[in-house]
Design an enzyme around this catalytic site. Structure first.
Site, mmCIF file in Angstrom:
data_model
loop_
_atom_site.group_PDB
_atom_site.id
_atom_site.type_symbol
_atom_site.label_atom_id
_atom_site.label_comp_id
_atom_site.label_asym_id
_atom_site.label_seq_id
_atom_site.Cartn_x
_atom_site.Cartn_y
_atom_site.Cartn_z
ATOM 1 N N GLU A 64 -13.242 55.408 67.982
ATOM 2 C CA GLU A 64 -13.753 54.927 66.704
ATOM 3 C C GLU A 64 -13.330 55.887 65.589
ATOM 4 O OE1 GLU A 64 -17.783 53.537 66.807
ATOM 5 O OE2 GLU A 64 -17.950 53.456 64.633
ATOM 6 N N ARG B 95 -29.789 55.784 65.727
ATOM 7 C CA ARG B 95 -29.951 54.772 66.772
ATOM 8 C C ARG B 95 -30.795 55.315 67.934
ATOM 9 N NH1 ARG B 95 -27.900 49.567 68.306
ATOM 10 N NH2 ARG B 95 -26.788 49.340 66.344
ATOM 11 N N ARG C 213 -20.291 53.905 73.667
ATOM 12 C CA ARG C 213 -21.044 52.735 74.128
ATOM 13 C C ARG C 213 -22.559 52.992 74.184
ATOM 14 N NH1 ARG C 213 -18.651 49.584 79.326
ATOM 15 N NH2 ARG C 213 -19.202 47.472 78.731
ATOM 16 N N PHE D 200 -24.149 54.328 71.599
ATOM 17 C CA PHE D 200 -24.187 54.980 70.291
ATOM 18 C C PHE D 200 -25.546 55.633 70.015
ATOM 19 C CE2 PHE D 200 -23.613 54.927 65.554
ATOM 20 C CZ PHE D 200 -22.328 55.408 65.493
ATOM 21 N N ALA E 114 -20.526 48.813 67.883
ATOM 22 C CA ALA E 114 -21.891 48.310 67.805
ATOM 23 C C ALA E 114 -22.028 46.939 68.466
ATOM 24 C CB ALA E 114 -22.380 48.250 66.356
ATOM 25 N N GLN F 53 -10.055 51.865 67.477
ATOM 26 C CA GLN F 53 -11.036 50.816 67.252
ATOM 27 C C GLN F 53 -11.198 50.535 65.768
ATOM 28 O OE1 GLN F 53 -13.780 53.151 70.236
ATOM 29 N NE2 GLN F 53 -14.894 51.323 69.618
ATOM 30 N N PHE G 170 -14.374 52.553 74.323
ATOM 31 C CA PHE G 170 -15.789 52.844 74.571
ATOM 32 C C PHE G 170 -16.451 53.668 73.477
ATOM 33 C CE2 PHE G 170 -13.400 52.874 78.631
ATOM 34 C CZ PHE G 170 -13.777 51.605 79.066
ATOM 35 N N GLU H 12 -22.505 46.780 74.571
ATOM 36 C CA GLU H 12 -23.235 48.006 74.871
ATOM 37 C C GLU H 12 -24.462 47.838 75.764
ATOM 38 O OE1 GLU H 12 -22.824 50.779 71.050
ATOM 39 O OE2 GLU H 12 -23.363 48.722 70.553
#
Ligand code: FAD
Ligand code: FES
Ligand code: FES
Lengths: 509, 787
Positions: free
Chosen positions: B248, B326, B358, B360, B527, B213, B244, B729
């Protein structure tokens, strides 16, 4: 590609012969444990078929095999997991992959078009597997219900779509015009009826594999695929260290996951005598080589109570390859057929060389992954007594997921009442001990007692004497204990007509 | 040159594939035919080496002796590499330098990479990797987050957000509840496992194909590991077979290893993880233990609330800082928390380093507050939905979040009202109560839960994107941007934006593999920001070219620039029209540049991480869902009977793709909260590391009655790309309704006298345990204090 007689006679030169789409492929000197998926992806670089797990559990590798049916005139299609199917087992079969379904001019097959139009792919990695599972459904059933679709797709995981569009595609695929002349769905091709085309393929397939034993040698590895039981018996006796290979749904993982070397393989899938199912007055007699999917309808004919159990047994591609004999011989403590078969009083027929013996199934299991099979001996038949009137049977499987999951606990029960008293009872569980095992203490507590709440509750407590389950990633020991007891209670409730118990799965439909 | 300029009226037919159309995924035809090339499908260079990774067998140990001689001697083996063979930096950690590529002597989780072996075949490499003889000096491991809190073992410092005086409010409140919740993590379970292939180029340069990603980060990490610079490395990714969040930060390890092998051997090298290795070696969604205390009034209105989070971050920081931020930002979900304190511990455990997935961190915060609201309702014997509504953010007042962002776009009141009506919530609730009263063993439950999810990277600088667009003389377009395609349909949506902007049919646009040499320094596609950011950047790139064409056309046809209009593959200049291609040709001969970049940064956002205040989010996405379930109280097994969803995608760029995101996200969230259980044994070994043991939802888990709707006419208040909203997400958290419906059904097993203790994931085992515990508790009320 004609093969000379010399080649047939000389095991060194024997070839595995199969059809890929319409072309004959003949392979010599292959590692017998090479998987169909490795062959497609690595040797042919035919990369449409994907690997998602290499253990038969995700369906990304699904392909379809076609074989002559019993009439020898038509074809039988089976979706299987190519990641655990060994290449030589393709001998005499036709292999179809996602690429097979695309016409030479690029026209997509109805299944593919339906998936495309329904937005049924996101990342697309699972899609080739879904195409092939749906293709098998498309060919085998002219119109599928949601239940049929769920069943057909039980072995295919999709992490992106949430399945709704895939279900839509399965519902609409039948409404697309037949695919074109040159696609992999040969039954739609012009130049004769579907039946003609199938007969052509059948004839080709019959020509590919004759009646002699296929034997392959590659380095120090050997592979035998006998076609009759006497040759099989001889081979197994002469190679007591050989690994017997049936559907390979257990054995395949020893290779793909444990990286085990299996120097000698003896394949039972082509042994005609092991493929038969017969019934006489007393028993249903199933050959050890009959696949789960072929065996189950016979069993359900006599014991419809087991429908949910076998719906929950693995997935269609696994049931299409895996055999009842393999399930029993493998002897996993969490194998699903055995508790039920034990409570039915099933007997096994075993053979070693020319000698045949019979053994009750519950005496077959000695310890964890240890059976009564002697070196050189194998299972030939599974003899299941037919239902007796007045006997109630059930088997319940408990797992985290309804479909394609391994049991945390599998309980099986069989009771015969004499009025309100228990005349005979057999109870067996998987998942509570090192082998599938009867609950003798619990049975004793019920035998000759009234079939009522109090005695059942007392018997439930006795299960703690019969079993000391372990906890692992599938379930804790407490849950296994608790649910094991509750299954007996559920059986009691269902057979005493005292309650509104129902399967949540049936309820939610 | 014949201009063939024509006069006539513009057609009002929309361009084929413009925004708002339910176009198929750009690779759909390739997916269904097996023609889509994933990283493992790319034709392999000659002499490609296959690489397997040797990993730690213990959760916490020093490597006393690592004997790789048997590995090197194994058949087919060409090279073996360890920490000492890395010419550059031994780290692939995205934020801190605490993720070694190969352990330099200390191992901190079972599965940590120690060495790599390259062989001629995949199987030879895997076999060889198992032959290493490693002597460990065992150290005591910390295996769960609570233990980590006790031992003050953290990967990053504890953070706190507070507003008002939660202590005082708790003291003064009429009712008071406290408790501890546990919720499990989740494996991403992308169908395509981690993979990277490195191909050496001249002069020590490296081309890396990676399923990632974040190609830019791969470029940087590979450069650092090889002792090179960014200009020497090109990273390409056409598509991923799902990601997902799991791709990342995690792919860097495998890309670095492939590149190191390629650098050392001069041969192309591929690292492809077997599923078990993938699940054992790579990070997942963080599991949490949450302590809470809440004070509320008779209507359930929250007066004061405190959360204390302990998140399993694993052995390193990875992205855990932002993930846990988050969580804190989403501890309000849809509710106004006037007096609130949120404490967040980022626990260091000797388990795999957890990472993006997903949502996060958002889902965990929302799980916590939804749980508490449900507890309040059950305590007060009110309908949980009523208590939810009582606590909703207001539109004009009670609309400031704990981090001091004013919510300007709240549409939850209307959205929930609409869903409540269309989903027959009230009627079904009373039917269910009736059913449960009469049914001894099967119990049904229902719940409606809302979602409010903040859109933007909380690290403000990441909210930027670039695009590159070329127009060729045949009127076709090559489009590239910094986003990556993982199945979410980003490439399709961005193409639609460009088709709309240039007013040309979408089949003239080729969207190409993400490539660090085309668009530099791109943020991760994460995000939910993919189309917001890259759509805008691509639009701006297209607009630049279009403006040049417009200017040229004005001059060429001697009209004012205002009189030049692009519509449906044609360009009208005053009274004359030419095809787009013709205009492009004319412009080419007039030496007009037909290529441009585009650059976008999200406006309005700002945020001070020290005080946890500001406007971290450009806007919010909203949704709500109702689930109805049935539970077997003898076995704990259950089914989801019906689900109703209403979700806000703003003005959808592509309703088919957005619907796919909503449905797919929901089912994935359902998996997280129900069947997907990660299970470690007491040796720190993950035992659920393959689909045989880790059960994601399958087709039959999709409720037979599944009613999903996108909220209509819901243009984003903010000026996002065509007023759409991010949709990657937020839908995942719609699945909270399934968990709460299960809790409701369990409560029914004891006639709703008390609130069940149900932890997530609500496996059949967890459900049965909750049923039994609730029944054993009898009528006793939960601990209560009056203030
Ligand atoms: C994804 C997946 C899901 C599964 N789900 C389930 C499930 O839900 N329930 C369940 O019970 N099992 C399940 N299994 C296990 C497996 O599918 C079954 O055990 C199956 O019945 C094995 O049959 P087979 O023909 O494939 O055996 P093989 O793998 O070919 O052989 C298994 C063992 O039996 C021996 N054997 C086979 N035939 C004979 C014979 N005639 N005589 C002596 N020995 C013999 C072999 O040597 C080997 O030791 C699953 C497996 C997979 C991969
Ligand atoms: S690769 Fe997963 S089933 Fe074969
Ligand atoms: S489309 Fe991605 S896994 Fe199915």
């Amino acid at each position: 590609m004609p093969v000379t007689d010399k080649r047939r006679a000389d095991p060194q030169l024997q070839a595995v012969r199969f059809l890929l789409d319409g072309e004959i492929v003949s392979l010599t000197d292959i590692d017998p444990t090479r998987t169909v998926l490795q062959y497609l992806r690595e040797d042919l670089r035919r990369t449409g078929t994907k690997e998602g797990c290499a253990e038969g559990d995700c369906g990304a590798c699904t392909v379809v095999l076609a074989e002559p049916d019993q009439s020898g005139q038509g074809l039988r299609l089976r979706a299987i997991n190519s990641c655990i199917q060994f290449l030589p087992t393709l001998h005499g079969k036709q292999l179809l992959t996602v690429e097979s379904l695309v016409a030479a001019d690029g026209t997509l097959h109805p299944v593919q078009r339906a998936l495309l139009d329904c937005h049924a792919s996101q990342c697309g990695f699972c899609t080739p597997g879904f195409v092939m599972s749906l293709f098998a459904l498309y060919k085998s059933q002219p119109d599928a219900t949601r239940r049929d679709i769920d069943v057909a797709l039980a072995g295919n995981l999709c992490r992106c779509t949430g399945y709704r569009p895939i279900v839509d595609a399965a519902n609409t695929m039948y409404s697309y015009a037949a695919a074109s002349e040159t696609d992999g769905d040969w039954t739609h091709r012009a130049g004769g009826s579907a039946g003609d085309q199938e007969r052509v393929i059948c004839r080709k397939l019959v020509e590919l594999a004759d009646d002699s034993t296929l034997s392959l040698t590659s380095g120090d590895k050997r592979y035998f695929a006998p076609r009759d039981i006497n040759t099989l018996a001889e081979l197994v006796e002469n190679h007591p260290d050989a690994c017997i290979l049936a559907g390979g749904t257990d054995v395949g993982l020893w290779v793909s996951k444990q990286l085990r070397e299996l120097p000698t393989l003896i394949y039972t899938g082509d042994v005609a005598d092991l493929q038969t199912v017969t019934t006489d007055d007393a028993c249903l007699d199933i050959g050890a080589g009959v696949t789960i999917n072929d065996a189950v309808p016979h069993l359900l004919e006599h014991y419809p109570e087991y429908e949910e159990l076998f719906l929950r047994f693995a997935s269609p591609p696994i049931r299409n390859a895996g055999t009842l004999g393999g399930n029993i011989a493998n002897g996993s403590p969490i194998g699903d057929s055995m508790p039920a078969l034990i409570t039915l009083g099933t007997r096994l027929e075993l053979r070693k060389g020319k000698t045949t013996r019979e053994l009750p199934l519950d005496e077959f299991y000695l310890a964890y992954q240890e059976t009564a099979l002697q070196p050189g001996e194998f299972v030939t038949r599974i003899k299941i007594p037919l239902p007796e009137s007045g006997r109630e049977v059930r088997s319940y499987k408990i797992s985290k997921r309804f479909d394609q999951d391994i049991s945390a606990v599998c309980g099986a029960f069989s009771v015969e009442l004499d009025g309100s008293r228990v005349r005979d009872i057999r109870i067996a569980y998987g998942g509570l001990a090192a082998t599938p095992k009867r609950a003798l203490e619990c049975e004793q507590a019920l035998l000759a007692h009234d079939w009522n709440e109090a005695s059942v509750q007392a018997a439930m407590a006795m299960l703690d004497r019969d079993y000391a389950p372990i906890g692992d990633m599938r379930a804790s020991d407490e849950y296994r204990r608790k649910v094991g007891k509750n299954l007996l209670y559920k059986f009691y409730l269902e057979t005493s007509g005292t309650s509104d118990v129902a399967s949540v799965y049936e309820y939610a439909r | 040159m014949n201009t063939r300029a024509k006069t006539g009226t513009q057609s009002s037919v929309p361009v084929q594939g413009g925004v708002g159309q339910a176009l198929a995924h750009d690779s759909g035809h390739l997916h269904v035919s097996g023609g889509a090339l994933y990283t493992d499908d790319i034709p392999e260079p000659r002499n490609l080496l296959h690489v397997a990774i040797g990993t730690s067998a213990h959760p916490h140990a020093k490597l006393k002796k690592v004997d790789l001689a048997p590995v090197l001697a194994a058949p087919g083996v060409v090279a073996v590499l360890g920490a000492e063979d890395i010419p550059g930096e031994n780290n692939f950690g995205p934020v801190l330098a605490d993720d070694p590529i190969f352990s330099p002597g200390l191992v901190q989780y079972v599965g940590q990479s120690i060495f790599a072996v390259a062989a001629h075949s995949y199987t030879e490499a895997r076999r060889a990797a198992r032959l290493a003889k490693i002597d460990y000096e065992l150290l005591e491991p910390i295996l769960d987050p609570e233990e980590a809190v006790r031992r003050q073992s953290f990967v990053l410092p504890t953070e706190t957000i507070s507003r008002g005086d939660s202590r005082k409010a708790l003291r003064k409140a009429l009712h008071h509840l406290q408790g501890k919740l546990k919720l499990g993590g989740q494996d991403q379970f992308y169908l395509e496992g981690h993979i990277a292939m490195a191909v050496p180029r001249e002069d020590g340069d490296m081309l890396v194909y990676s399923s990632t990603q974040h190609p830019g980060e791969i470029q940087h990490k590979v450069a650092h590991a090889l002792g090179k610079t960014s200009k020497d490395i090109v990273v390409e990714c056409r598509r991923m077979g799902g990601a997902f969040g799991g791709k990342e930060s995690q792919p860097a390890l495998f890309a670095c290893i492939a590149a190191l092998v390629a650098q050392q051997t001069g041969c192309a090298a591929k690292v492809r993880l077997d599923r078990d290795d993938d699940m054992i070696m790579t990070g997942k969604r963080h599991d949490f233990v949450v302590g809470y205390e809440v004070g509320f009034d008779d209507e359930g209105r929250i007066q004061g609330i405190e959360f204390e989070y302990a998140a399993r971050c694993g052995m390193s920081a990875d992205l855990s800082g932002a993930v846990n931020d988050r969580t804190m930002f989403h501890s309000d979900n849809a509710y106004f928390l006037e007096n609130v304190t949120i404490v967040s511990h980022r626990c260091k455990t000797h388990t795999v380093s957890n990472t993006a997935f997903r949502g996060f961190g958002g889902p965990q915060g929302m799980y916590a507050i939804e749980y508490v609201v449900d507890e309040i309702a059950r305590y007060l014997k009110l309908d949980p939905l009523a208590v939810r509504k009582t606590n909703f953010y207001g539109t004009d007042d009670r609309n400031v979040t704990p981090y001091e962002q004013t919510i300007e776009d709240n549409i939850l009141h209307e959205l929930v009202a609409q869903l409540e009506a269309s989903g027959d919530y009230a009627e079904r609730r009373s039917d269910i109560a009736e059913f449960n009263a009469a049914s001894r063993f099967l119990k049904r439950g229902i719940a409606l839960t809302p979602v409010k999810f903040g859109i933007s990277f909380t690290a403000t600088h990441l909210n930027q994107a670039g695009a590159l667009l070329h127009v060729y003389t045949d009127g076709t377009v090559h489009l590239n941007h910094g986003g990556t395609e993982m199945g979410q349909g980003l490439f399709t949506k961005v193409s639609q934006v460009v088709a709309e902007e240039l007013q040309i049919d979408i089949d003239r646009i080729k969207i190409t593999a993400s490539d660090t040499s085309k668009v530099p320094n791109a943020s991760a596609t994460a995000a939910s920001s993919g189309s917001d950011l890259n759509g805008k950047a691509a639009q701006l790139a297209a607009r630049t070219v279009k403006d040049r064409l417009r200017e040229f056309a004005a001059e060429h046809f001697a009209v004012s620039a205002d009189a030049v209009e692009f519509r449906n593959n044609r360009v009208q200049a005053g009274k004359q029209t030419v095809s787009f291609t013709e205009l492009v040709n004319l412009a080419f001969f007039a030496r007009v540049s037909l290529s441009s970049t585009g650059f976008y940064r999200t406006p309005k956002i700002h945020y001070d991480r020290k005080t946890f205040s500001g406007r971290p989010f450009y806007y919010y996405a909203y949704g709500a869902a109702i689930a109805e379930v049935v539970v077997d109280t003898l076995t704990g097994e259950y089914r989801v009977i019906r689900v109703d969803i209403l979700h806000d995608c703003g003005k959808s760029l592509n309703p088919a793709i957005d619907l796919g995101q909503v449905e797919g996200g929901f089912v994935q969230g359902m998996g997280w909260l129900t069947g997907e259980e990660l299970w470690w044994n007491d040796k720190g070994e993950l035992k659920t590391h393959a689909p045989s043991t880790y059960k994601i939802p399958v087709c039959s888990d999709l409720p037979v009655d599944f009613r999903v709707q996108l909220l209509e006419s819901a243009a984003n208040r903010e000026e996002t790309i065509h007023r759409s909203k991010a949709v990657g997400e937020p839908p995942l958290m719609l699945a909270l309704c399934v968990f709460h419906a299960l809790k409701d059904a369990v409560a029914a097993a004891a006639d709703y006298r008390a609130s069940p203790h149900l932890d997530a994931p609500a496996t059949p085992e967890a459900v049965l345990r909750a049923v039994d515990e609730l029944r054993a508790r009898g009528t006793a009320q939960p601990e209560r204090q009056t203030g």
